[in-house]
Enzyme design. Sequence first.
Site, PDB file in Angstrom:
ATOM      1  N   ASP A   1      -8.480   0.243 -20.181  1.00 17.71           N
ATOM      2  CA  ASP A   1      -9.464   0.819 -19.250  1.00 17.71           C
ATOM      3  C   ASP A   1      -9.745  -0.287 -18.240  1.00 17.71           C
ATOM      4  O   ASP A   1     -10.365  -1.301 -18.584  1.00 17.71           O
ATOM      5  CB  ASP A   1     -10.731   1.220 -20.013  1.00 17.71           C
ATOM      6  CG  ASP A   1     -11.824   1.722 -19.069  1.00 17.71           C
ATOM      7  OD1 ASP A   1     -11.672   1.595 -17.830  1.00 17.71           O
ATOM      8  OD2 ASP A   1     -12.847   2.232 -19.571  1.00 17.71           O
TER       9      ASP A   1
ATOM     10  N   ASN B   1      -3.149   0.785  -9.122  1.00 18.93           N
ATOM     11  CA  ASN B   1      -3.004   2.196  -8.769  1.00 18.93           C
ATOM     12  C   ASN B   1      -4.020   3.096  -9.475  1.00 18.93           C
ATOM     13  O   ASN B   1      -4.408   4.128  -8.941  1.00 18.93           O
ATOM     14  CB  ASN B   1      -1.572   2.645  -9.113  1.00 18.93           C
ATOM     15  CG  ASN B   1      -1.449   4.143  -9.162  1.00 18.93           C
ATOM     16  OD1 ASN B   1      -1.340   4.802  -8.135  1.00 18.93           O
ATOM     17  ND2 ASN B   1      -1.488   4.727 -10.364  1.00 18.93           N
TER      18      ASN B   1
ATOM     19  N   TYR C   1     -16.094   7.668  -3.659  1.00 25.79           N
ATOM     20  CA  TYR C   1     -14.646   7.418  -3.533  1.00 25.79           C
ATOM     21  C   TYR C   1     -14.372   6.696  -2.215  1.00 25.79           C
ATOM     22  O   TYR C   1     -13.650   5.683  -2.183  1.00 25.79           O
ATOM     23  CB  TYR C   1     -13.910   8.760  -3.583  1.00 25.79           C
ATOM     24  CG  TYR C   1     -12.401   8.690  -3.541  1.00 25.79           C
ATOM     25  CD1 TYR C   1     -11.656   8.438  -4.692  1.00 25.79           C
ATOM     26  CD2 TYR C   1     -11.706   8.922  -2.346  1.00 25.79           C
ATOM     27  CE1 TYR C   1     -10.264   8.410  -4.660  1.00 25.79           C
ATOM     28  CE2 TYR C   1     -10.318   8.898  -2.305  1.00 25.79           C
ATOM     29  CZ  TYR C   1      -9.602   8.640  -3.469  1.00 25.79           C
ATOM     30  OH  TYR C   1      -8.225   8.610  -3.425  1.00 25.79           O
TER      31      TYR C   1
ATOM     32  N   LYS D   1     -12.860   2.967  -1.862  1.00 23.11           N
ATOM     33  CA  LYS D   1     -11.558   2.745  -1.219  1.00 23.11           C
ATOM     34  C   LYS D   1     -11.701   1.844   0.023  1.00 23.11           C
ATOM     35  O   LYS D   1     -10.845   0.995   0.276  1.00 23.11           O
ATOM     36  CB  LYS D   1     -10.904   4.092  -0.866  1.00 23.11           C
ATOM     37  CG  LYS D   1     -10.555   4.955  -2.088  1.00 23.11           C
ATOM     38  CD  LYS D   1      -9.482   4.331  -2.974  1.00 23.11           C
ATOM     39  CE  LYS D   1      -8.994   5.250  -4.081  1.00 23.11           C
ATOM     40  NZ  LYS D   1      -7.998   4.631  -4.955  1.00 23.11           N
TER      41      LYS D   1
END
Length: 266
Positions: free
Chosen positions: A62, A89, A155, A159
């Site tokens: 994890d 990734n 998100y 990012k």
Amino acid sequence: MRLQGKVVVVTGTGSGIGKDIAERFALEGAKVVAASRRASTGQGVVDAIVAKGGDAIFIQTDISSEADVTALFDAAVKKYGRIDGLVNNAGVNFVCPFEECTPEAWDRVLNVDLRGTYLCCRRAILEMLKTGDGGSIINVASNHTMAAVKGAAPYDAAKWGMVGLTKSLGIEFASRKIRVNVLSPGLIHTQIWDDILNAAPSHQECNDHWNSNIPMHRVGTCAEISSAAVFMISDESTYMTGANLVIDGGTSSQLVTAEPYESKKI
Ligand SMILES: NC(=O)c1ccc[n+]([C@@H]2O[C@H](COP(=O)([O-])OP(=O)(O)OC[C@H]3O[C@@H](n4cnc5c(N)ncnc54)[C@H](O)[C@@H]3O)[C@@H](O)[C@H]2O)c1
């Protein structure tokens, strides 16, 4: 073989883009350390690589856990002796109106997508510094790093944070031959795309809608992302650091999506 003998850690290899990158890297001669949360999918991917003659190990990880990341890199160095590359990734997606975005949801996305990337970068860089040979790190972000999408605040924040982390590390370690770059896919045919299609009342309408938002009128393939990843880890990209390579069929380059009429010469 463009990655012959390079030891590369790839995270999130149980499915989608990470699975394809692990398989492609092994075909290019890399020793692949495949890290993913679920052993049920991750071990099978590595077994298939080895059955085809590739060199790979699976470590259940994890990436948001510091202890797991430590165990991952310890196992990688024990098996292969060094780290030449890392592909961050593994990531979790998020879609939810901001009013309903709880601190728990925020932490979950940031802990995997940004903190997990930091933890893996940290350990990889410490190992690369030991050999003095440098290395290459890819942080897989998204074309959300060129703009934003409604309902994706954590998100998008994570990012965009990955881009800042990448640029900072890129310049800090440039003189020590450690290159750090972002790879930003657009919509790619993985489980995410199948879920979008299956959630829509009509596959055809859903397909047409999304394709009309992509100048190339199609979603991308995992192979199109893996090809870029091979280039970025290989010695073909030795002058590239701090970059954000966007592979999205042109999506983030357009200001408007569908034109109301065909442009004429004026
Ligand atoms: N598919 C797309 O359209 C698309 C577009 C832009 C960016 N991306 C990015 O590409 C990356 C891969 O996406 P995908 O579509 O292949 O997703 P996916 O869900 O198919 O694969 C993600 C993998 O990461 C693993 N993972 C999730 N959390 C983890 C954790 N905490 N620790 C270790 N492993 C973990 C999952 O088990 C899975 O194997 C993600 O970072 C995603 O944000 C995908």
